[in-house]
Design a protein around this motif. Structure first.
Motif, PDB file in Angstrom:
ATOM      1  N   ALA A  27       0.810  -1.216   0.000  1.00 35.27           N
ATOM      2  CA  ALA A  27       0.000   0.000   0.000  1.00 35.27           C
ATOM      3  C   ALA A  27       0.840   1.261   0.000  1.00 35.27           C
ATOM      4  O   ALA A  27       0.464   2.273  -0.588  1.00 35.27           O
ATOM      5  CB  ALA A  27      -0.945  -0.014   1.198  1.00 35.27           C
ATOM      6  N   GLY A  28       2.005   1.218   0.661  1.00 36.02           N
ATOM      7  CA  GLY A  28       2.846   2.407   0.730  1.00 36.02           C
ATOM      8  C   GLY A  28       2.357   3.380   1.783  1.00 36.02           C
ATOM      9  O   GLY A  28       1.357   3.139   2.485  1.00 36.02           O
ATOM     10  N   PRO A  29       3.028   4.520   1.898  1.00 34.71           N
ATOM     11  CA  PRO A  29       2.636   5.492   2.936  1.00 34.71           C
ATOM     12  C   PRO A  29       1.262   6.087   2.652  1.00 34.71           C
ATOM     13  O   PRO A  29       0.820   6.173   1.507  1.00 34.71           O
ATOM     14  CB  PRO A  29       3.736   6.561   2.847  1.00 34.71           C
ATOM     15  CG  PRO A  29       4.304   6.416   1.460  1.00 34.71           C
ATOM     16  CD  PRO A  29       4.191   4.965   1.110  1.00 34.71           C
ATOM     17  N   LEU A  30       0.597   6.503   3.718  1.00 30.48           N
ATOM     18  CA  LEU A  30      -0.733   7.084   3.597  1.00 30.48           C
ATOM     19  C   LEU A  30      -0.665   8.405   2.846  1.00 30.48           C
ATOM     20  O   LEU A  30       0.137   9.282   3.174  1.00 30.48           O
ATOM     21  CB  LEU A  30      -1.332   7.302   4.983  1.00 30.48           C
ATOM     22  CG  LEU A  30      -2.780   7.786   5.031  1.00 30.48           C
ATOM     23  CD1 LEU A  30      -3.720   6.698   4.522  1.00 30.48           C
ATOM     24  CD2 LEU A  30      -3.155   8.196   6.451  1.00 30.48           C
ATOM     25  N   THR A  31      -1.483   8.532   1.819  1.00 30.49           N
ATOM     26  CA  THR A  31      -1.546   9.764   1.037  1.00 30.49           C
ATOM     27  C   THR A  31      -2.853  10.500   1.344  1.00 30.49           C
ATOM     28  O   THR A  31      -3.631  10.087   2.196  1.00 30.49           O
ATOM     29  CB  THR A  31      -1.455   9.446  -0.465  1.00 30.49           C
ATOM     30  OG1 THR A  31      -2.538   8.555  -0.816  1.00 30.49           O
ATOM     31  CG2 THR A  31      -0.127   8.777  -0.800  1.00 30.49           C
ATOM     32  N   HIS A  32      -3.094  11.588   0.650  1.00 32.88           N
ATOM     33  CA  HIS A  32      -4.296  12.397   0.870  1.00 32.88           C
ATOM     34  C   HIS A  32      -5.532  11.592   0.497  1.00 32.88           C
ATOM     35  O   HIS A  32      -5.649  11.101  -0.628  1.00 32.88           O
ATOM     36  CB  HIS A  32      -4.205  13.670   0.025  1.00 32.88           C
ATOM     37  CG  HIS A  32      -5.245  14.695   0.358  1.00 32.88           C
ATOM     38  ND1 HIS A  32      -5.278  15.364   1.556  1.00 32.88           N
ATOM     39  CD2 HIS A  32      -6.297  15.171  -0.370  1.00 32.88           C
ATOM     40  CE1 HIS A  32      -6.295  16.216   1.564  1.00 32.88           C
ATOM     41  NE2 HIS A  32      -6.936  16.108   0.406  1.00 32.88           N
ATOM     42  N   GLN A  33      -6.443  11.449   1.435  1.00 34.95           N
ATOM     43  CA  GLN A  33      -7.631  10.611   1.268  1.00 34.95           C
ATOM     44  C   GLN A  33      -8.901  11.452   1.424  1.00 34.95           C
ATOM     45  O   GLN A  33      -8.860  12.584   1.905  1.00 34.95           O
ATOM     46  CB  GLN A  33      -7.619   9.493   2.323  1.00 34.95           C
ATOM     47  CG  GLN A  33      -6.367   8.628   2.314  1.00 34.95           C
ATOM     48  CD  GLN A  33      -6.308   7.683   1.121  1.00 34.95           C
ATOM     49  OE1 GLN A  33      -7.330   7.399   0.486  1.00 34.95           O
ATOM     50  NE2 GLN A  33      -5.114   7.187   0.814  1.00 34.95           N
ATOM     51  N   PRO A  34     -10.068  10.909   1.017  1.00 40.75           N
ATOM     52  CA  PRO A  34     -11.312  11.679   1.164  1.00 40.75           C
ATOM     53  C   PRO A  34     -11.592  12.159   2.583  1.00 40.75           C
ATOM     54  O   PRO A  34     -12.139  13.256   2.770  1.00 40.75           O
ATOM     55  CB  PRO A  34     -12.374  10.700   0.672  1.00 40.75           C
ATOM     56  CG  PRO A  34     -11.666   9.864  -0.340  1.00 40.75           C
ATOM     57  CD  PRO A  34     -10.289   9.683   0.212  1.00 40.75           C
ATOM     58  N   ALA A  35     -11.248  11.370   3.592  1.00 40.44           N
ATOM     59  CA  ALA A  35     -11.451  11.837   4.972  1.00 40.44           C
ATOM     60  C   ALA A  35     -10.604  13.076   5.252  1.00 40.44           C
ATOM     61  O   ALA A  35     -11.044  14.001   5.959  1.00 40.44           O
ATOM     62  CB  ALA A  35     -11.115  10.722   5.965  1.00 40.44           C
TER      63      ALA A  35
END
Length: 595
Positions: free
Chosen positions: A183-191
């Motif tokens: 998945a990799g690092p968390l990026t900009h998400q809808p939340a």
């Protein structure tokens, strides 16, 4: 689905992502508004993308890749709470359903469009899984153990067109690079986007968008393409040698794609010369032919804004796109200047496409009440894919003109949606494919679509070699300006047909009535309706509201600017002086402020 046999449903597990609840984003609110509150996959539309995979790809490769994508992009594992306390709910773990089919297509043969269509139909007909997430699904067609095609399907609540393109691009990469399936690092998400939109800066941007809409909606034509209805048996001849699918009668859709080597050759030359982009050039060509055909130079129409402003939005997956308004002054003789104006207008529109849709609806209703108009999205532009590649020409500019004989028009019957004229641009194997669609083939018939598409084609081919004098449009494109008869008037920047206004008033008041164009103190026409008492309305306000309620689908009508309720109708209802001699029971503009 002839040729497809369902073999199994695989439940692909995912885990490890964050679980979070957040307010809805503006894009999600907008999508829920037009889809309805029922978010079960079987009851509303999804978007599908067919993907071919390298030889030797296994079902495990496909399911592992899908699991990574769902873990990476939270919108693919989000459910929605609607009504009071509406919010998005992101699952940290769960399952995705992948349906597997055996196809009777010949092994090793190219995947044809019918095979993809059958797979889409099969997936749409499959029951929604109570175990797996419903907003993201997939199907695989196999032959003798080999995968022929993978179908990725996402709900409109999960993705817009550009987000789906991101998902497919990453799927293609991960299928070919198994070592990178994480998945990799968390990026900009809808939340995260919801928090941004609810911040002070986000609210200011949404408010600025509404101010932009208010300014333009207050002056835009109610219908940019208000033209005389084609007479029965009097439609202009269709000159190209192709089969046009049967589509006639009110509310019937019709669409056509312009498959043009000339257009593809011309675009880089024009974009490089004007220092703009390919989508801007295409929009300018659309503006040029619509303006020439309709005689309208103050062009304002709906245009899809992708709202991907900022580096963090580049690979964002979620529903972001919303309508904005493209406002272009087409009053110039230079096509290059029109391209530059359209480019500037495109950037302004892109900055004002994020807003609360219900607030916009309230604004449109308020302005419509004041002007006597209805915003119907009659003319629109949806450029779904922005081309990031270089615009270096692939040949000399003269090659565009030489390629014109190879232009082909590909007709189709699209799903119905209410639009009079829609320009679409999609990515077809890395090249722009432009098409026009109408939801009213009775008003915009095949010959009209053909002339507009070929007008765009010929204009761009001519502009490849240098600037074009737009006063020569008929000579260059064969497109002629529409001719409107004496029953047509320009009222508040709208072309209207007086008999159509009369028909609206007659139906609204259910009593003898007559509409006249009466000049105001500045000589501008004001539509004035004289109405005999005893019908369905007794006040100007009631008459105005009844007229507004009948404008849907009537592109050449608007509500009168003044209503005079008389005690009775004169003997000669066509004589304005006779109406003025009648006793007046009530009069006024009928607007909200007069109540």
């Amino acid at each position: 689905m002839g040729g497809l046999i369902f073999t199994e449903r695989i439940h692909v597990k995912y885990a490890g992502g964050r679980a979070v609840e957040a307010p809805l984003t503006l894009g999600q609110i907008n999508t829920l508004e037009w889809l309805g509150d029922d978010t079960r996959a079987g009851l509303y539309r999804m978007m599908e993308w067919a993907v071919t995979v390298p030889d030797g790809t296994t079902l495990r490769d496909v399911t592992d890749t899908l699991a990574v994508l769902v873990e990476r992009h939270e919108s693919l594992r989000t459910s929605f709470v609607t009504g009071d306390g509406r919010r998005q709910v992101v699952s940290g773990s769960g399952q995705v359903a992948v349906d597997v089919y055996e196809t009777d297509a010949d092994a090793g043969s190219p995947v044809g469009p019918e095979e993809v269509t059958d797979l889409i139909s099969a997936l749409q007909a499959a029951p929604v899984d109570d175990v797996a997430d419903s907003l993201f699904r997939a199907a695989v067609a196999m032959r003798d153990g080999a995968i022929r095609v993978v179908l990725i399907a996402c709900s409109h609540l999960a993705v817009d067109c550009e987000s789906l393109a991101v998902v497919v691009r990453q799927f293609n990469h991960l299928i070919r690079h198994p070592d990178e399936r994480h998945a990799g690092p968390l990026t900009h998400q809808p939340a995260d986007q919801a928090l941004v939109e609810n911040s002070t800066r986000g609210r200011r941007r949404a408010e600025a968008s509404l101010r932009y809409w208010r300014q333009l909606t207050s002056r835009m034509p109610q219908s940019l393409c208000a033209m005389p209805r084609p007479a029965d048996g009097d439609e202009r001849e269709v000159h190209h040698d192709y089969a046009v699918p049967a589509s006639g009668g009110e509310g019937q859709p019709l669409g056509c794609w312009l498959d043009s080597p000339a257009l593809r050759l011309a675009l880089p030359h024009i974009a490089a010369r004007t220092q703009t982009t390919l989508p801007m050039v295409l929009s300018a060509a659309f503006c040029a032919v619509v303006s020439w055909r309709t005689g309208v130079t103050d062009l304002v129409f709906a245009s899809l804004a992708n709202n991907r402003i900022g580096r963090e939005m580049h690979d964002y997956v979620g529903t972001l796109a919303q309508d904005s308004l493209l406002a272009v002054d087409a009053g110039t003789t230079s096509f290059d200047e029109l391209v530059r104006r359209t480019g500037g207008a495109t950037l302004r529109a892109a900055m004002h496409g994020l807003y609360e849709v219900r607030l916009l609806q309230d604004l449109q209703e308020e302005i419509g009440d004041r002007r006597g108009t209805l915003f119907q999205r009659d003319c629109a532009s949806n450029i779904n894919i922005f081309f990031d590649g270089e615009t270096r020409p692939s040949g000399p500019p003269e090659a565009a003109q030489e390629a014109l004989p190879r232009t082909a028009l590909r007709w189709h019957i699209p799903p119905y949606f209410r639009v009079l004229l829609l320009m679409r641009v999609i990515d077809s194997d890395g090249e722009p494919l432009l098409g026009l669609t109408t939801g009213h083939a009775d008003l915009i018939p095949a010959a009209e679509i053909e002339s507009l598409l070929l007008g765009i084609d010929r204009l761009l081919a001519a502009a490849a070699a240098g600037d074009v004098d737009l006063r020569r449009m008929t000579e260059i494109t064969g497109l002629t300006p529409v001719v409107r008869g004496p029953e047509w008037l320009r009222v508040d920047n709208c072309w209207i047909e007086l008999p159509e206004v009369q028909a609206v008033v007659d139906e609204a008041v259910q009593a003898p009535a007559r509409v006249f164009a009466v000049p105001d103190d500045d000589g501008r026409p004001v539509l004035t309706a004289y109405v005999a008492a005893g019908g369905a309305v007794s006040t100007p306000r009631e008459a105005h509201r009844a007229c507004l309620g009948l404008l849907n689908g009537r592109y050449s009508a608007m509500a009168p600017g003044r209503y005079v309720i008389c005690a009775r109708a004169p003997e000669d209802t066509g004589d304005p002086d006779a109406w003025r001699s009648q006793p007046v029971l009530a009069e006024g503009d009928g607007r909200e402020a007069q109540r």
